[in-house]
Structure formats: C-alpha cells, structure tokens
Design a protein around this motif. Sequence first.
Motif, PDB file in Angstrom:
ATOM      1  N   VAL A 140       0.845  -1.192   0.000  1.00  0.00           N
ATOM      2  CA  VAL A 140       0.000   0.000   0.000  1.00  0.00           C
ATOM      3  C   VAL A 140       0.883   1.246   0.000  1.00  0.00           C
ATOM      4  CG1 VAL A 140      -1.716   1.318   1.287  1.00  0.00           C
ATOM      5  CG2 VAL A 140      -1.866  -1.183   1.201  1.00  0.00           C
ATOM      6  N   PRO A 141       0.742   2.153  -0.975  1.00  0.00           N
ATOM      7  CA  PRO A 141       1.575   3.364  -0.990  1.00  0.00           C
ATOM      8  C   PRO A 141       1.238   4.269   0.194  1.00  0.00           C
ATOM      9  CG  PRO A 141      -0.164   3.515  -2.633  1.00  0.00           C
ATOM     10  CD  PRO A 141      -0.219   2.125  -2.100  1.00  0.00           C
ATOM     11  N   GLN A 142       2.248   4.906   0.728  1.00  0.00           N
ATOM     12  CA  GLN A 142       2.073   5.796   1.882  1.00  0.00           C
ATOM     13  C   GLN A 142       2.091   7.270   1.501  1.00  0.00           C
ATOM     14  OE1 GLN A 142       1.348   4.361   4.886  1.00  0.00           O
ATOM     15  NE2 GLN A 142       1.405   2.482   3.640  1.00  0.00           N
ATOM     16  N   ASN A 143       2.605   7.581   0.319  1.00  0.00           N
ATOM     17  CA  ASN A 143       2.666   8.959  -0.157  1.00  0.00           C
ATOM     18  C   ASN A 143       2.744   8.942  -1.680  1.00  0.00           C
ATOM     19  OD1 ASN A 143       5.565   8.814  -0.987  1.00  0.00           O
ATOM     20  ND2 ASN A 143       5.842   8.519   1.224  1.00  0.00           N
ATOM     21  N   PRO A 144       2.569  10.089  -2.347  1.00  0.00           N
ATOM     22  CA  PRO A 144       2.582  10.112  -3.814  1.00  0.00           C
ATOM     23  C   PRO A 144       3.874   9.596  -4.438  1.00  0.00           C
ATOM     24  CG  PRO A 144       1.577  12.111  -2.982  1.00  0.00           C
ATOM     25  CD  PRO A 144       2.140  11.393  -1.788  1.00  0.00           C
ATOM     26  N   GLN A 145       5.003   9.798  -3.764  1.00  0.00           N
ATOM     27  CA  GLN A 145       6.272   9.331  -4.322  1.00  0.00           C
ATOM     28  C   GLN A 145       6.308   7.807  -4.431  1.00  0.00           C
ATOM     29  OE1 GLN A 145       6.054  11.908  -2.068  1.00  0.00           O
ATOM     30  NE2 GLN A 145       6.457  13.356  -3.747  1.00  0.00           N
ATOM     31  N   ASP A 146       5.588   7.125  -3.547  1.00  0.00           N
ATOM     32  CA  ASP A 146       5.550   5.661  -3.601  1.00  0.00           C
ATOM     33  C   ASP A 146       4.880   5.144  -4.873  1.00  0.00           C
ATOM     34  OD1 ASP A 146       6.775   5.581  -1.157  1.00  0.00           O
ATOM     35  OD2 ASP A 146       4.978   5.052  -0.010  1.00  0.00           O
ATOM     36  N   LEU A 147       4.101   5.993  -5.539  1.00  0.00           N
ATOM     37  CA  LEU A 147       3.414   5.561  -6.749  1.00  0.00           C
ATOM     38  C   LEU A 147       4.389   5.174  -7.857  1.00  0.00           C
ATOM     39  CD1 LEU A 147       0.589   8.257  -6.910  1.00  0.00           C
ATOM     40  CD2 LEU A 147       0.367   5.873  -6.173  1.00  0.00           C
ATOM     41  N   MET A 148       5.629   5.646  -7.785  1.00  0.00           N
ATOM     42  CA  MET A 148       6.619   5.308  -8.802  1.00  0.00           C
ATOM     43  C   MET A 148       6.946   3.819  -8.798  1.00  0.00           C
ATOM     44  SD  MET A 148       6.773   8.219 -10.052  1.00  0.00           S
ATOM     45  CE  MET A 148       7.926   7.790 -11.343  1.00  0.00           C
ATOM     46  N   GLU A 149       6.608   3.128  -7.715  1.00  0.00           N
ATOM     47  CA  GLU A 149       6.857   1.690  -7.613  1.00  0.00           C
ATOM     48  C   GLU A 149       5.611   0.878  -7.935  1.00  0.00           C
ATOM     49  OE1 GLU A 149       9.947   0.807  -7.121  1.00  0.00           O
ATOM     50  OE2 GLU A 149      10.482   2.931  -6.906  1.00  0.00           O
ATOM     51  N   HIS A 150       4.574   1.549  -8.447  1.00  0.00           N
ATOM     52  CA  HIS A 150       3.309   0.868  -8.690  1.00  0.00           C
ATOM     53  C   HIS A 150       2.938   0.872 -10.169  1.00  0.00           C
ATOM     54  CE1 HIS A 150       1.623   0.031  -4.632  1.00  0.00           C
ATOM     55  NE2 HIS A 150       2.526   0.935  -4.278  1.00  0.00           N
TER      56      HIS A 150
ATOM     57  N   HIS B 299     -18.000   1.498  -5.161  1.00  0.00           N
ATOM     58  CA  HIS B 299     -17.066   0.367  -5.223  1.00  0.00           C
ATOM     59  C   HIS B 299     -16.261   0.250  -3.933  1.00  0.00           C
ATOM     60  CE1 HIS B 299     -18.130  -0.080  -9.378  1.00  0.00           C
ATOM     61  NE2 HIS B 299     -17.628   1.090  -9.725  1.00  0.00           N
ATOM     62  N   VAL B 300     -15.905   1.393  -3.345  1.00  0.00           N
ATOM     63  CA  VAL B 300     -15.178   1.390  -2.075  1.00  0.00           C
ATOM     64  C   VAL B 300     -16.064   0.852  -0.960  1.00  0.00           C
ATOM     65  CG1 VAL B 300     -14.066   2.853  -0.335  1.00  0.00           C
ATOM     66  CG2 VAL B 300     -13.652   3.283  -2.773  1.00  0.00           C
ATOM     67  N   ASP B 301     -17.309   1.325  -0.909  1.00  0.00           N
ATOM     68  CA  ASP B 301     -18.242   0.860   0.131  1.00  0.00           C
ATOM     69  C   ASP B 301     -18.487  -0.641   0.039  1.00  0.00           C
ATOM     70  OD1 ASP B 301     -18.459   3.462   0.992  1.00  0.00           O
ATOM     71  OD2 ASP B 301     -20.357   3.860  -0.041  1.00  0.00           O
ATOM     72  N   GLU B 302     -18.489  -1.174  -1.177  1.00  0.00           N
ATOM     73  CA  GLU B 302     -18.735  -2.605  -1.374  1.00  0.00           C
ATOM     74  C   GLU B 302     -17.485  -3.451  -1.198  1.00  0.00           C
ATOM     75  OE1 GLU B 302     -20.355  -2.604  -5.288  1.00  0.00           O
ATOM     76  OE2 GLU B 302     -22.360  -1.972  -4.651  1.00  0.00           O
ATOM     77  N   GLY B 303     -16.339  -2.789  -0.963  1.00  0.00           N
ATOM     78  CA  GLY B 303     -15.101  -3.520  -0.734  1.00  0.00           C
ATOM     79  C   GLY B 303     -14.368  -3.940  -1.984  1.00  0.00           C
ATOM     80  N   ASN B 304     -14.800  -3.434  -3.149  1.00  0.00           N
ATOM     81  CA  ASN B 304     -14.156  -3.816  -4.414  1.00  0.00           C
ATOM     82  C   ASN B 304     -12.964  -2.928  -4.751  1.00  0.00           C
ATOM     83  OD1 ASN B 304     -16.061  -5.884  -4.939  1.00  0.00           O
ATOM     84  ND2 ASN B 304     -17.527  -4.327  -5.609  1.00  0.00           N
ATOM     85  N   LEU B 305     -12.887  -1.773  -4.120  1.00  0.00           N
ATOM     86  CA  LEU B 305     -11.749  -0.875  -4.279  1.00  0.00           C
ATOM     87  C   LEU B 305     -11.344  -0.333  -2.916  1.00  0.00           C
ATOM     88  CD1 LEU B 305     -12.675   1.253  -7.457  1.00  0.00           C
ATOM     89  CD2 LEU B 305     -10.970  -0.573  -7.310  1.00  0.00           C
ATOM     90  N   ARG B 306     -10.073   0.033  -2.811  1.00  0.00           N
ATOM     91  CA  ARG B 306      -9.547   0.616  -1.571  1.00  0.00           C
ATOM     92  C   ARG B 306      -8.910   1.956  -1.887  1.00  0.00           C
ATOM     93  NH1 ARG B 306      -4.938  -2.074   2.442  1.00  0.00           N
ATOM     94  NH2 ARG B 306      -4.626  -0.217   3.762  1.00  0.00           N
ATOM     95  N   VAL B 307      -9.215   2.964  -1.083  1.00  0.00           N
ATOM     96  CA  VAL B 307      -8.636   4.298  -1.252  1.00  0.00           C
ATOM     97  C   VAL B 307      -7.316   4.376  -0.517  1.00  0.00           C
ATOM     98  CG1 VAL B 307      -8.956   6.767  -0.845  1.00  0.00           C
ATOM     99  CG2 VAL B 307     -10.920   5.350  -1.479  1.00  0.00           C
ATOM    100  N   VAL B 308      -6.299   4.944  -1.175  1.00  0.00           N
ATOM    101  CA  VAL B 308      -4.982   5.114  -0.550  1.00  0.00           C
ATOM    102  C   VAL B 308      -4.531   6.561  -0.669  1.00  0.00           C
ATOM    103  CG1 VAL B 308      -4.326   2.706  -0.945  1.00  0.00           C
ATOM    104  CG2 VAL B 308      -3.811   4.427  -2.690  1.00  0.00           C
ATOM    105  N   ILE B 309      -3.585   6.944   0.152  1.00  0.00           N
ATOM    106  CA  ILE B 309      -2.993   8.293   0.232  1.00  0.00           C
ATOM    107  C   ILE B 309      -4.050   9.399   0.087  1.00  0.00           C
ATOM    108  CG2 ILE B 309      -0.657   7.607  -0.414  1.00  0.00           C
ATOM    109  CD1 ILE B 309      -1.135   8.548  -3.235  1.00  0.00           C
ATOM    110  N   GLN B 310      -5.202   9.221   0.735  1.00  0.00           N
ATOM    111  CA  GLN B 310      -6.309  10.171   0.586  1.00  0.00           C
ATOM    112  C   GLN B 310      -5.964  11.560   1.096  1.00  0.00           C
ATOM    113  OE1 GLN B 310      -9.240   9.412  -1.045  1.00  0.00           O
ATOM    114  NE2 GLN B 310      -9.555  11.615  -0.951  1.00  0.00           N
ATOM    115  N   ASP B 311      -5.106  11.639   2.130  1.00  0.00           N
ATOM    116  CA  ASP B 311      -4.754  12.947   2.701  1.00  0.00           C
ATOM    117  C   ASP B 311      -4.005  13.828   1.709  1.00  0.00           C
ATOM    118  OD1 ASP B 311      -5.940  12.190   5.041  1.00  0.00           O
ATOM    119  OD2 ASP B 311      -4.075  11.642   6.061  1.00  0.00           O
ATOM    120  N   TRP B 312      -3.479  13.234   0.662  1.00  0.00           N
ATOM    121  CA  TRP B 312      -2.718  13.989  -0.324  1.00  0.00           C
ATOM    122  C   TRP B 312      -3.566  14.407  -1.532  1.00  0.00           C
ATOM    123  CZ3 TRP B 312       2.722  14.620   0.365  1.00  0.00           C
ATOM    124  CH2 TRP B 312       3.257  13.908   1.444  1.00  0.00           C
TER     125      TRP B 312
END
Length: 300
Positions: free
Chosen positions: A180-190, A252-265
């Motif tokens: 799970v990415p912790q910040n936008p810079q982590d997206l480079m590994e995804h 989709h998030v409410d149904e558990g089919n997607l997960r939100v990450v790094i929302q604070d950014w």
Amino acid sequence: MRRDEFTEMRAFLEVARERSFTRAASKLGVTRSALSHTIRTLEERLGVRLLARTTRDVAPTAMGQRLVQSVEHHFEGISAEIDALKALSDKPSGHVRIVCPDDAIDLVFRKRLKTFLREYADIQVELIVDNGFTNIVERQFDAGVRLGEAIARDMVAVRIGPDVSYSVVGSPEYFQSYPVPQNPQDLMEHNCINLRLPTSGGLYAWEFQQDAREFSVRVEGQMVYSNISSAIDAALDGVGLAYAPTDLVSQHVDEGNLRVVIQDWCPTFQGYHLYYPNKRNHSPAFSTFVEAFRFRAGRT
C-alpha cells in the motif's frame, strides 16, 4: 433572396462550419449527394469556387471565406429571431448541443436529465463526450463543460455541480501483489493506469497537495486509457491503481471492491461549469437548459 438561393447559402455555410459534406448533410437532413449538387449549383451560379475539396478535408477558399464573413451574421440573426418567436410558445423547444468529459455525464447530468427531459419534452439534448479542450465556437456547440479552474476568462461560466474530489484506488487483488503506498512518491513503484490527454497527446500527471503546496506526479504503468470510466474498470479488474473522482468510485469502495490510498494527499477542485461565449441571443432551449442545471447548494 429567392427560396433556392437561401437554401444554397444555408447549405454552403453548414459545410464551411463542419468542414465535411457528410456531417453537414446530417445536420441539414439531406443526402450527401444532394448537398454536393446544391453547392455545385451555387458555385456555378456565382462563377467562383467557394470550397476547396481534398480526400480528407473541405475548407473555404479565399472567396468562400469572404462570403462566410459577409453573410454568416445575417443567418445568425434570422436564427435568433426564429428562436425568439418560439419563446412565445408555452414551452421552449429546440436542440441543445453540449460537449463534456466522460465523468461529467455521471457526476452532473445523469442525475437530473430524466426530470429535465420529462418536463421539457420539446427540447432535444445532445451530449458529446470529449475529454480534450474542444473549441466550442469552431465546432458549433452551445456550450462546453470543464472544471472551474480550466475555463478561459472570456467565456461565461455557470456552475453546474459541487466541488470534485479525487482519490487513488486499487482493488484488494492488486494489493495482494503490491504494498500500500504511503505517499505520492511511492506511486513510482506501482502499476498505475494512465489517462491520455486528447488535446496535447500527453499523459495526465496525477495532482496532489500537501498543506498549501500543490504538485503533480507523472506515474507509469502498463495501461493507458482515454476516459476515466475505463480506468476505473481496469482498477476493479486488478490491473493497477486509478486516479478518479471520489464520487465515481465511492460505491465500489463501500462494497469492498476498491480501496482508497494516500487520501490525505488528494485535492479537491472547483465543480463542473458550463461555459459558452458571451453573446446576446441564446435560444430559449439553451437558456432553459442552463437554468435547469445551474448548481444550487443542497439540491440533488
């Protein structure tokens, strides 16, 4: 002006606007061959070539452009007067053409179109999906739709939706293979799902903010789409991470089919606006459409 001359001139102006016999014939409700014959008759009667034709394009010649500039505003005045007369009827009628990005269909129009069309049965609405920066004057649209930050200052802007927040989402299946990415810079590994920008041809850089600082990250991945709905579908399939309007992925998030990450950014943008040229005479159908979709806080 005789009736046949009026018909010829209207046909010529439509071809000049559309740069296509096929599109102009469709708008005029005639066959392409009949339209071509009408233009040829006009050119023979005037003794000048008005349109330059190639296998790919149709464009006014110098004489044709001069004719467009001379008579187009007269035809616009006639059209405006006809629309004004229609306004005297009990209910407005006519055709409204709007160009908009694909997510605006679900975020703004779909929720309210059914009620609008039922109330105004004589108005026909055409929504053309285009995620680029369309020239609405050149393409003969009544209005376009963009987020508030992207509208040129010389256009009238009418807000039609609330602020739009964005989220980075991935499926549970995807996160079985990636951390799970912790910040936008982590997206480079995804493996991120990119969006192609039609106007520039480049890839959209995902936008983020931290406190008052705004910045963008150019992500990489195996898939590139030209619309957001396809990117969301790919995220649901576990292909990668998608960057999309929060309202479009919330179920989709409410149904558990997607997960939100790094929302604070993730940022929030000004809502969608209708934009159009500042001219005096708008058709009753268009004016009715604008008022019906004008955003009012608290209205669903």
